[in-house]
Design an enzyme around this catalytic site. Structure first.
Site, PDB file in Angstrom:
ATOM      1  CG  HIS A 460      -1.854   1.135   1.308  1.00  0.00           C
ATOM      2  ND1 HIS A 460      -3.167   1.062   0.895  1.00  0.00           N
ATOM      3  CD2 HIS A 460      -1.682   2.408   1.768  1.00  0.00           C
ATOM      4  CE1 HIS A 460      -3.753   2.230   1.080  1.00  0.00           C
ATOM      5  NE2 HIS A 460      -2.872   3.062   1.622  1.00  0.00           N
ATOM      6  CD  GLU A 461       1.468   3.386   3.633  1.00  0.00           C
ATOM      7  OE1 GLU A 461       1.574   4.454   3.008  1.00  0.00           O
ATOM      8  OE2 GLU A 461       0.450   3.109   4.290  1.00  0.00           O
ATOM      9  CG  HIS A 464       0.154   6.230  -0.781  1.00  0.00           C
ATOM     10  ND1 HIS A 464      -0.844   6.899  -1.459  1.00  0.00           N
ATOM     11  CD2 HIS A 464      -0.437   5.669   0.305  1.00  0.00           C
ATOM     12  CE1 HIS A 464      -1.991   6.743  -0.817  1.00  0.00           C
ATOM     13  NE2 HIS A 464      -1.775   6.001   0.252  1.00  0.00           N
ATOM     14  CG  HIS A 467       0.393   8.573  -7.277  1.00  0.00           C
ATOM     15  ND1 HIS A 467      -0.764   8.975  -6.637  1.00  0.00           N
ATOM     16  CD2 HIS A 467       0.304   9.093  -8.529  1.00  0.00           C
ATOM     17  CE1 HIS A 467      -1.497   9.696  -7.460  1.00  0.00           C
ATOM     18  NE2 HIS A 467      -0.877   9.784  -8.617  1.00  0.00           N
ATOM     19  CD  GLU A 489      -5.418   6.255   0.704  1.00  0.00           C
ATOM     20  OE1 GLU A 489      -4.842   5.151   0.634  1.00  0.00           O
ATOM     21  OE2 GLU A 489      -4.937   7.222   1.323  1.00  0.00           O
ATOM     22  CE1 TYR A 593      -7.974   3.934   2.241  1.00  0.00           C
ATOM     23  CE2 TYR A 593      -9.513   2.095   2.300  1.00  0.00           C
ATOM     24  CZ  TYR A 593      -8.221   2.568   2.365  1.00  0.00           C
ATOM     25  OH  TYR A 593      -7.182   1.691   2.535  1.00  0.00           O
TER      26      TYR A 593
END
Length: 663
Positions: A460-461, A464, A467, A489, A593
């Site tokens: 998940h991180e 980010h 991105h 997200e 979300y």
């Protein structure tokens, strides 16, 4: 082991400024002094633009001047406030927290006092500038100043003073929410619970599979004692949680009600029916009525699935009571993955995630040896484009828990201390991200072993971070975190899918002792477990999203009563009378979300799943169409470029088991 202080330079072709301007060795005195300096310099620069003679305005001395001022100021603001949660020094953390509060207050003041004069210069510029000479990003930057900074602040000329005061007070109230005391208690409680569950997982696993009779006996005894104590711990946890929630209500409820009232008045001045409509119109381009329809329809589709899952949990609870063992739904959800921890040593997981991101996105990552960092555990990586060799960005990894590292009750997060943008000399400053988690540290006897949930956090991180570093934008206002709220997200949720697919799971895992892969039967069980309690979990998200919308549509709503009504209506059971309404300050955007997940599923199933989850051509398309533009293009345009059509909910519903998978 990393160094401290200094700056990092990486060789690169001309046209890209690869300098890492971040400093991690600032003293408390330097933080306080630099904070005052940043505030003063930014005010001075804004005043200079606002005092220009109307006949002398140009794109360079107005828009470019504002952009370069903000780019420099935000870099230093991030550097000053970043240490408040991560610095090993208590004094530095305190000074950084003070700087954060002063910068929040100065930001409110800056946006209240100066936009009117600046707006007049922008209007004058619009009357004389050759619009054909501006890029699409230039035009959007101007539009952002006019629509988001000015019109939201000054909706009506005859209401300037009223709107000014309302927004200033709103920002002040918002900045004072969520006291550290309750967050620290929650963080400690979460750490205790996770450690306890890890011990139970290991004891349960060893008592069943260890070849040693002695180990099986010792593990069985340990599991029995831990089980007996766990029920008492759960009661204690519930009691502490209840007191914390009540404390939060006492500390924050009054401010939340006041905040909702101020937001409603501000939105009314801007011509909106409610604050929810204002936020959705300006930030997510979806009227509140459409959001409500989306949530209601989704809840209706998920209700039968949620009912079925609840019935299964109740049966499991009855079985546990008959056997005399404690029951906790969260514990049993984690037990499904307890045996997997031995296959997820953190070094293997990180190496696998790095390889997946490199292969998908056409990047190469290299460790920057001796880089200045804020703690010896931290590492810095440089990302370069495989085809050109040009530096794309950098990212820090701060993975392990430690004293003074305040995770504020979250598993992990990603920040952008150095956003990328064009500099005054025309070169491009690279973007730098940080990935922060609280994984257990390795010991002399055992490496740090991750749960599957922590593997998800890692992906998940990284979603980010990719991105952030892959975006190539001219203006700092279009850095990746500034995309429409409902898309923020999506890139991180997208990468989570690789934690549920066989090939990437094999790349991210091997037994920490034997090096053997995860057995196929265990891997299949893990992949199937994705649907465990998926209906109930999604319905709980809908409850919170509906509560957030309700509080910002009707400010007279009582949070506790509204929560109880929605809980009963959506989940089908009454809320525990001793449970206070959760603190919900989603600013009318809590639903985003869920919508991010809808969009991420559409991207994954429509392109990666169809054309190959490790297909580099699809990965490069994703990097080009979704990551590279940052927030410089509208989300709908980026998605249409990547998908070849408008996005839809089909993949999301398939993932939840509500639609058959397409052949």
């Amino acid at each position: 082991m990393g160094a401290t202080g200094g700056e990092v330079m990486v060789s690169n072709p001309p046209g890209v400024c690869t300098e890492n301007h971040l400093r991690w060795d600032l003293s408390p005195e330097e933080i306080r002094g630099k904070c005052a300096e940043v505030i003063a310099e930014r005010r001075k620069a804004y005043d200079a633009v606002g005092s220009l003679d109307l006949d002398s305005v140009t794109f360079d001395n107005t828009m470019k001047a504002l952009a370069h001022t903000d780019a420099e100021a935000i870099l230093h603001m991030n550097m000053l406030t970043f240490p408040r949660h991560l610095s090993p020094s208590k004094e530095v953390r305190s000074a950084s927290a003070e700087a954060y509060q002063k910068l929040v207050e100065s930001e409110a003041d800056l946006t209240m006092q100066r936009p009117l004069n600046i707006y007049q210069r922008i209007v004058a510029l619009g009357m004389k500038v050759d619009k054909d000479s501006l890029t699409a990003e230039d035009k959007r930057y101007v539009q952002g100043w006019v629509e988001e900074r000015f019109r939201r602040t000054y909706p009506q000329v005859n209401c300037l003073d009223t709107s000014d005061n309302l927004i200033f007070e709103t920002k002040k109230v918002y900045g004072s929410l969520d006291p550290d005391s309750t967050d620290n208690i929650l963080k400690k409680l979460a750490n205790i619970n996770v450690a306890y569950i890890d011990q139970m997982n290991m004891a349960d696993y060893l008592r069943q599979v260890s070849p040693s009779k002695t180990v099986r006996k010792a593990s069985s005894d340990a599991y029995k004692k831990l089980s007996e104590l766990y029920e008492d711990m759960m009661l204690m946890r519930d009691d502490v949680n209840l007191r914390i929630e009540n404390s939060r209500c006492e500390e924050n409820s009054a401010m939340l009600k006041e905040l909702a009232k101020l937001r409603a008045q501000q939105s009314a001045l801007q011509g909106f029916k409610s604050h929810a409509d204002s936020v959705l119109k300006m930030n997510v381009a979806k009227p509140a009525k459409k959001v409500s329809t989306f949530l209601e329809e989704l809840a209706h589709k998920l209700k039968p699935l949620g009912d079925e899952e609840r019935a299964n949990l109740l049966k499991l609870k009855e079985d546990c009571q008959k056997r005399g063992v404690p029951f906790d739904k969260n514990l049993y959800a984690q037990f499904a993955h307890g045996q997997l921890m031995e296959y997820f040593p953190v070094e293997v997981v990180i190496r696998g995630v790095l390889d997946i991101c490199q292969d998908l996105l056409g990047l190469s990552f290299s460790l920057v040896h001796g880089a200045p960092v804020w703690h010896p555990d931290v590492t810095l990586y440089c990302a370069t484009d495989r085809s050109s060799g040009q530096t794309v960005g950098q990212f820090y990894l701060d993975l392990f828990n430690r004293e003074g590292k305040d995770m504020k009750s979250v598993c992990g997060y990603c920040t952008n201390p150095q956003p990328g943008c064009l500099l005054p000399d025309g070169s491009r400053r690279i973007s730098i991200a940080t990935i922060v988690t609280a994984f257990s540290k390795p010991t002399a006897d055992c490496p740090s072993l991750l749960t599957h949930s922590e593997v998800l956090t890692c992906l998940h991180e990284f979603g980010h971070a990719m991105h952030l570093i892959c975006a190539q934008v001219d203006y700092i206002e279009f850095r990746s975190f500034c995309v429409e709220e409902y898309f923020a997200e999506a890139p991180s949720k997208l990468l989570e899918n690789w934690a549920w697919e066989k090939e990437p799971l094999q790349r991210m895992s091997k037994h920490y002792k034997t090096g053997s892969p995860i057995p196929d039967d265990l891997l299949d069980k893990l992949i199937k477990s994705r649907l465990t309690n998926i209906g109930m979990n999604c319905l709980e998200h809908i409850v919170m999203a509906e509560l957030d919308q309700a509080l910002h549509r009707k400010t007279t709503s009582d949070p506790a009563k509204e929560y109880a009504r929605l809980y009963k209506m959506i989940l089908g059971v009454p809320v525990n009378p001793n449970t206070p309404a959760p603190f919900c300050n989603g600013d009318g955007k809590r639903y985003c979300y869920l919508w991010s997940e809808v969009l991420s599923m559409d991207m994954f199933y429509s392109r990666f799943k169809q054309e190959g989850i490790m297909n580099p051509e699809v990965g490069l398309d994703y990097r080009k169409c979704i990551l590279k533009p940052g927030a410089s293009k509208y989300t709908e345009e980026m998605l249409k470029n990547f998908l070849g059509r408008e996005p839809n909910q089909e993949a999301f519903l398939m993932n939840k088991g509500l639609m058959p998978h397409k052949a």
